[in-house]
Write a protein that holds these residues in place. Structure first.
Motif, PDB file in Angstrom:
ATOM      1  N   ASP A   1      22.154   9.128   1.093  1.00 49.81           N
ATOM      2  CA  ASP A   1      20.710   8.958   1.288  1.00 49.81           C
ATOM      3  C   ASP A   1      20.144   7.643   0.756  1.00 49.81           C
ATOM      4  O   ASP A   1      18.933   7.455   0.763  1.00 49.81           O
TER       5      ASP A   1
ATOM      6  N   GLY B   1      20.716   4.870   2.181  1.00 52.33           N
ATOM      7  CA  GLY B   1      20.352   4.076   3.357  1.00 52.33           C
ATOM      8  C   GLY B   1      21.490   3.335   4.031  1.00 52.33           C
ATOM      9  O   GLY B   1      21.243   2.352   4.733  1.00 52.33           O
ATOM     10  N   LYS B   2      22.727   3.804   3.869  1.00 55.62           N
ATOM     11  CA  LYS B   2      23.872   3.134   4.491  1.00 55.62           C
ATOM     12  C   LYS B   2      23.754   3.130   6.015  1.00 55.62           C
ATOM     13  O   LYS B   2      23.872   2.092   6.658  1.00 55.62           O
ATOM     14  N   THR B   3      23.499   4.325   6.561  1.00 49.56           N
ATOM     15  CA  THR B   3      23.426   4.439   8.017  1.00 49.56           C
ATOM     16  C   THR B   3      22.233   3.651   8.554  1.00 49.56           C
ATOM     17  O   THR B   3      22.349   2.945   9.560  1.00 49.56           O
ATOM     18  N   SER B   4      21.113   3.755   7.870  1.00 43.55           N
ATOM     19  CA  SER B   4      19.918   3.021   8.317  1.00 43.55           C
ATOM     20  C   SER B   4      20.179   1.524   8.334  1.00 43.55           C
ATOM     21  O   SER B   4      19.750   0.814   9.245  1.00 43.55           O
TER      22      SER B   4
ATOM     23  N   LYS C   1      15.316   0.049   0.181  1.00 42.22           N
ATOM     24  CA  LYS C   1      14.056   0.800   0.109  1.00 42.22           C
ATOM     25  C   LYS C   1      13.011   0.057  -0.727  1.00 42.22           C
ATOM     26  O   LYS C   1      12.209   0.669  -1.438  1.00 42.22           O
TER      27      LYS C   1
ATOM     28  N   ASP D   1      10.515  -1.273   0.358  1.00 42.76           N
ATOM     29  CA  ASP D   1       9.169  -1.002   0.880  1.00 42.76           C
ATOM     30  C   ASP D   1       8.511   0.189   0.189  1.00 42.76           C
ATOM     31  O   ASP D   1       7.313   0.407   0.312  1.00 42.76           O
ATOM     32  N   LYS D   2       9.301   0.964  -0.539  1.00 44.41           N
ATOM     33  CA  LYS D   2       8.743   2.187  -1.146  1.00 44.41           C
ATOM     34  C   LYS D   2       7.938   1.859  -2.394  1.00 44.41           C
ATOM     35  O   LYS D   2       8.315   0.978  -3.177  1.00 44.41           O
TER      36      LYS D   2
ATOM     37  N   SER E   1      14.916  -3.860   2.845  1.00 45.05           N
ATOM     38  CA  SER E   1      14.446  -2.571   3.342  1.00 45.05           C
ATOM     39  C   SER E   1      15.089  -2.345   4.700  1.00 45.05           C
ATOM     40  O   SER E   1      14.870  -3.129   5.626  1.00 45.05           O
ATOM     41  N   ALA E   2      15.870  -1.301   4.781  1.00 43.20           N
ATOM     42  CA  ALA E   2      16.517  -0.983   6.056  1.00 43.20           C
ATOM     43  C   ALA E   2      15.481  -0.452   7.030  1.00 43.20           C
ATOM     44  O   ALA E   2      15.735  -0.339   8.222  1.00 43.20           O
ATOM     45  N   LYS E   3      14.296  -0.120   6.507  1.00 40.64           N
ATOM     46  CA  LYS E   3      13.240   0.409   7.362  1.00 40.64           C
ATOM     47  C   LYS E   3      12.469  -0.738   8.028  1.00 40.64           C
ATOM     48  O   LYS E   3      12.321  -0.771   9.245  1.00 40.64           O
TER      49      LYS E   3
HETATM   50  P1  GDP Z   1      22.877   7.323   3.965  1.00 40.15           P
HETATM   51  O1  GDP Z   1      23.150   8.737   3.586  1.00 40.15           O
HETATM   52  O2  GDP Z   1      23.199   6.389   2.816  1.00 40.15           O
HETATM   53  O3  GDP Z   1      23.518   6.892   5.236  1.00 40.15           O
HETATM   54  O4  GDP Z   1      21.293   7.192   4.135  1.00 40.15           O
HETATM   55  P2  GDP Z   1      20.411   7.161   5.458  1.00 40.15           P
HETATM   56  O5  GDP Z   1      20.536   5.861   6.143  1.00 40.15           O
HETATM   57  O6  GDP Z   1      20.687   8.366   6.246  1.00 40.15           O
HETATM   58  O7  GDP Z   1      18.956   7.197   4.818  1.00 40.15           O
HETATM   59  C1  GDP Z   1      18.494   8.314   4.080  1.00 40.15           C
HETATM   60  C2  GDP Z   1      17.008   8.426   4.217  1.00 40.15           C
HETATM   61  O8  GDP Z   1      16.358   7.300   3.646  1.00 40.15           O
HETATM   62  C3  GDP Z   1      16.543   8.483   5.660  1.00 40.15           C
HETATM   63  O9  GDP Z   1      15.492   9.391   5.754  1.00 40.15           O
HETATM   64  C4  GDP Z   1      16.058   7.068   5.949  1.00 40.15           C
HETATM   65  O10 GDP Z   1      15.047   7.044   6.916  1.00 40.15           O
HETATM   66  C5  GDP Z   1      15.537   6.649   4.603  1.00 40.15           C
HETATM   67  N1  GDP Z   1      15.615   5.212   4.379  1.00 40.15           N
HETATM   68  C6  GDP Z   1      16.719   4.433   4.495  1.00 40.15           C
HETATM   69  N2  GDP Z   1      16.425   3.165   4.203  1.00 40.15           N
HETATM   70  C7  GDP Z   1      15.107   3.109   3.905  1.00 40.15           C
HETATM   71  C8  GDP Z   1      14.218   2.059   3.529  1.00 40.15           C
HETATM   72  O11 GDP Z   1      14.568   0.892   3.377  1.00 40.15           O
HETATM   73  N3  GDP Z   1      12.921   2.411   3.276  1.00 40.15           N
HETATM   74  C9  GDP Z   1      12.493   3.702   3.391  1.00 40.15           C
HETATM   75  N4  GDP Z   1      11.216   3.925   3.153  1.00 40.15           N
HETATM   76  N5  GDP Z   1      13.299   4.682   3.765  1.00 40.15           N
HETATM   77  C10 GDP Z   1      14.604   4.415   4.019  1.00 40.15           C
END
Ligand code: GDP
Length: 478
Positions: free
Chosen positions: A89, A91-94, A187, A189-190, A222-224
């Motif tokens: 969670d 943000g690897k996939t994002s 993240k 941006d949070k 920020s991956a977002k």
């Molecule tokens: P993974 O388990 O490491 O692959 O994480 P995900 O990519 O699935 O991200 C987990 C959650 O964090 C998801 O709900 C994403 O939308 C959120 N997320 C990832 N990167 C960011 C970011 O840079 N900013 C914000 N606000 N949310 C993010």
């Protein structure tokens, strides 16, 4: 080309006597002064745990040639191969999605995004290749097969969460592999983002930011929103330049299988990453225990390509079966030799499997004898691709405790079939599908037997359920 037993032994720094003994096991009697051919030599080298390196010199392309020393032609700088790791969670996939989305050149955007286990992007400073199965399990599965596919690890740490257990795990994995780390503090941006805290926590693990006088580049991203991603890519390119990554561009291709799966209508689809040379349509490829002619090459945009050079991932069609992720592949020109090596490996794999089964049987017998109160959780597992299968097997393997042992009695790639249900039923196993479903016959059979089939698409979901099943099995404390 031939080599004497004595010379080969010397090159591997082992006693000639060990080589003759092994040869005898392989059915060949040879003295130390006798010469053996290259194919036999390569098998020997492999058997002794060394990595044979095929000669990629065009002069000798006509033979399946291996040499302990490496020769190469037209050596060029090659793109870095990056694996993204970090806590769940964070943000690897994002991040993988965002890079892909923003960096795919518009000309290529016509294709449909395909998940082939890796993709490459063009940046101002050059090409970067990302392995797109994030996580440590895939990384170590590759490594355990000796496939050092990753040049650089990007460690994602969420700025609002900080260092977590899997962050530490990732650092350990990268260190064990000797792979340099670049940190992406994600993240940003949070509102709760606290990058200084991340820097502090990482320093305690001796991952020290360049800003603080250490040697680890750290990008705030920020991956977002996409903020900071260009910085991250630049850090990757700079690191790659420092590493002076090079590979021969010409000659027979060699590389590693990153993922393989069975696809309806297409047959075995194998994603590979070329490490040396250039892979072409029509090449005869030996991958793990299988070989076949490459019928088609497809890139990560679903587009047919004719060739793939160093660090470029492609999907190939034409192998008769799915080799394991992490297997090496190489292009050969002699089909007879390819068959010989493939057969040899198949037999060896069979022997190893038998040994493992015997060892397991014995072990569990001893266990049961020693501790009357041990329980077993039997599992039948099916997955969509070999990569996730191996990742899951590795993770399940670590769950066993003194009281409850996890035993995967059968596993494989493909939909859940009737025989999986039968097996699970007869061995009182739970039936788990990861990104696969049961076919109609299997479903009917399971219904009739009143059996539950569980489906997952997230590794942690599956692991968590197995854990709860295990705790449900625990004998009540006395
Ligand atoms: P993974 O388990 O490491 O692959 O994480 P995900 O990519 O699935 O991200 C987990 C959650 O964090 C998801 O709900 C994403 O939308 C959120 N997320 C990832 N990167 C960011 C970011 O840079 N900013 C914000 N606000 N949310 C993010």
């Amino acid at each position: 080309e031939h080599i004497t037993v004595a010379d080969l032994a010397q090159r591997m720094a082992v006693k000639a006597r060990e080589v003759t003994k092994l040869l005898m096991k392989m059915g060949e009697i040879a003295r130390e002064s006798d010469t053996i051919d290259q194919a036999t030599a390569s098998l020997l080298v492999e058997e002794m745990g060394h990595n044979p390196v095929p000669v990629s010199d065009t002069k000798v392309e006509d033979d399946l040639q291996y040499a302990v020393d490496e020769r190469s032609s037209n050596v060029q700088t090659r793109p870095p191969v990056v694996t993204i790791m970090g806590h769940v969670d964070h943000g690897k996939t994002s991040l993988l999605d965002k890079i892909r989305e923003t960096k795919v050149a518009t000309g290529e955007a016509g294709g449909i995004t395909q998940h082939i286990g890796a993709y490459h992007v063009k940046t101002d400073r050059g090409v970067i290749t990302f392995l797109d199965t994030p996580g440590h399990a895939a990384f170590s599965a590759m490594r355990s097969r000796g496939a050092q596919a990753t040049d650089i690890v990007v460690l994602v740490v969420a700025a609002d969460d900080g260092m977590m257990p899997q962050t530490v795990e990732a650092i350990d994995h990268a260190r064990a592999a000797g792979t340099p780390i670049i940190v992406a503090i994600n993240k940003m941006d949070k509102p709760g983002a606290d990058p200084d805290r991340v820097l502090n926590e990482l320093t305690a693990k001796e991952v020290v930011s360049e800003e603080w006088g250490g040697d680890t580049p750290m990008a705030r991203i920020s991956a977002k929103t996409g903020e900071g991603i260009d910085d991250l890519l630049e850090f990757i390119s700079l690191q790659a330049e420092l590493m002076e990554l090079e590979a021969p561009l010409d000659g027979a291709a060699q590389g590693v299988v990153i993922e393989s799966r069975l696809e309806k209508g297409r047959g075995p689809v194998v994603s590979v990453l070329v490490k040396k040379g250039t892979l072409k349509q029509g090449d005869l490829v030996l991958a793990g225990e299988h070989y076949g002619k490459v019928r088609a090459l497809t890139d990560e945009n679903g587009q047919r390509v004719k060739t793939a050079g160093p660090s470029i991932p492609v999907e190939i069609l034409g192998l008769p079966e799915t080799p394991a992720a992490g297997s090496e592949f190489l292009v050969v020109t002699d089909e007879k030799k390819a068959r010989e090596v493939a057969d040899f490996r198949t037999n060896r794999e069979r022997e190893r499997q038998l040994e493992r089964q015997n060892a397991m049987r014995l072990e569990s017998m001893f266990d049961q004898m020693a501790q009357g109160d041990v329980s077993f959780l039997n599992i039948v597992l099916k997955t969509d691709v070999r990569g996730s299968l191996e990742a899951l097997l590795a993770a399940l393997n670590e769950l066993s405790t003194d009281e409850v042992k996890v035993r995967v009695i059968s596993s494989g790639v493909g939909p859940i079939s009737e025989s999986d249900v039968t097996l699970a039923e007869s061995s009182e196993a739970v039936l788990l599908g990861f990104n696969v479903r049961a076919d109609a016959t299997a479903r009917r059979k399971a219904d009739a037997a009143n059996m539950d089939i569980r489906y997952y698409s997230v590794i942690y979901g599956l692991i968590d359920d197995v854990k709860s099943a295990m705790s449900g099995m625990l004998a009540p404390e006395h």
